[in-house]
Write an enzyme that holds these catalytic residues in place. Structure first.
Site, PDB file in Angstrom:
ATOM      1  CG  ASP A  94      -6.455  -1.658  -1.510  1.00 49.87           C
ATOM      2  OD1 ASP A  94      -6.657  -2.876  -1.660  1.00 49.87           O
ATOM      3  OD2 ASP A  94      -5.568  -1.202  -0.760  1.00 49.87           O
ATOM      4  CG  ASP A 144      -2.049  -0.977   1.150  1.00 47.63           C
ATOM      5  OD1 ASP A 144      -2.346  -1.449   0.045  1.00 47.63           O
ATOM      6  OD2 ASP A 144      -2.646  -1.276   2.197  1.00 47.63           O
TER       7      ASP A 144
END
Length: 166
Positions: free
Chosen positions: A146, A129
């Protein structure tokens, strides 16, 4: 109402192209973060892009969305990957049956995102991330996969609202 009904599977190729594009964008951006910017995640490292609103911050996510359900053992990681693949498989079946472009778009976004995060789990044991909008009071760091999943769910809801009678 807003979409012409087409034969089942009319938009399957469109959905698969969407999934592949999300997957490529996701994996290319993660490769760039890991190799091009030298953000290895060992220390809180950050590159200011539009400070304070948007930064690149390398984080290893061992859980699912927003770090929930941490998977610290290989068995837990494989379980999360298996669940993601099962969901993607169900969406592939639905995509072969869809008669609307918005649905195919939504399924493609979700499938591409899910597979992108599964690849991370197998390669690294965690998901990469790096998109950090904490300056906008969004407390989570996320990635392209995501974003694809979240936008895909929103598009699916929009399709249901616009075409709920079908």
């Amino acid at each position: 109402m807003f979409a012409r009904k087409r034969p089942a599977g009319s938009f399957t190729i469109f959905g698969f192209i969407t999934a592949v594009l999300v997957l490529i964008a996701d994996q290319a951006s993660k490769f760039w973060i890991l190799n091009g910017l030298d953000l290895d995640g060992r220390d809180p490292q950050q590159v200011e892009v539009l400070a304070p609103w948007f930064n690149l911050s390398m984080v290893w996510n061992h859980g699912v969305s927003f770090g929930m359900f941490q998977a610290d053992t290989p068995a837990q990681r494989y379980l999360l990957a298996g669940v993601s693949l099962a969901i993607a498989g169900v969406l592939v079946v639905w995509m072969f049956q869809t008669t609307r472009r918005l649905q195919a778009l939504a399924f493609g976004l979700i499938i591409g995102g899910a597979i992108g995060n599964v690849i991370d789990r197998f390669l690294y044991g965690a998901v990469v991330d790096f998109l950090d909008f904490s300056g906008l009071y969004f407390p989570y760091v996320f990635n392209v996969a995501d974003a694809g999943i979240c936008v895909g769910v929103a598009v699916l809801v929009l399709d249901l609202v616009l075409n709920g009678d079908r």
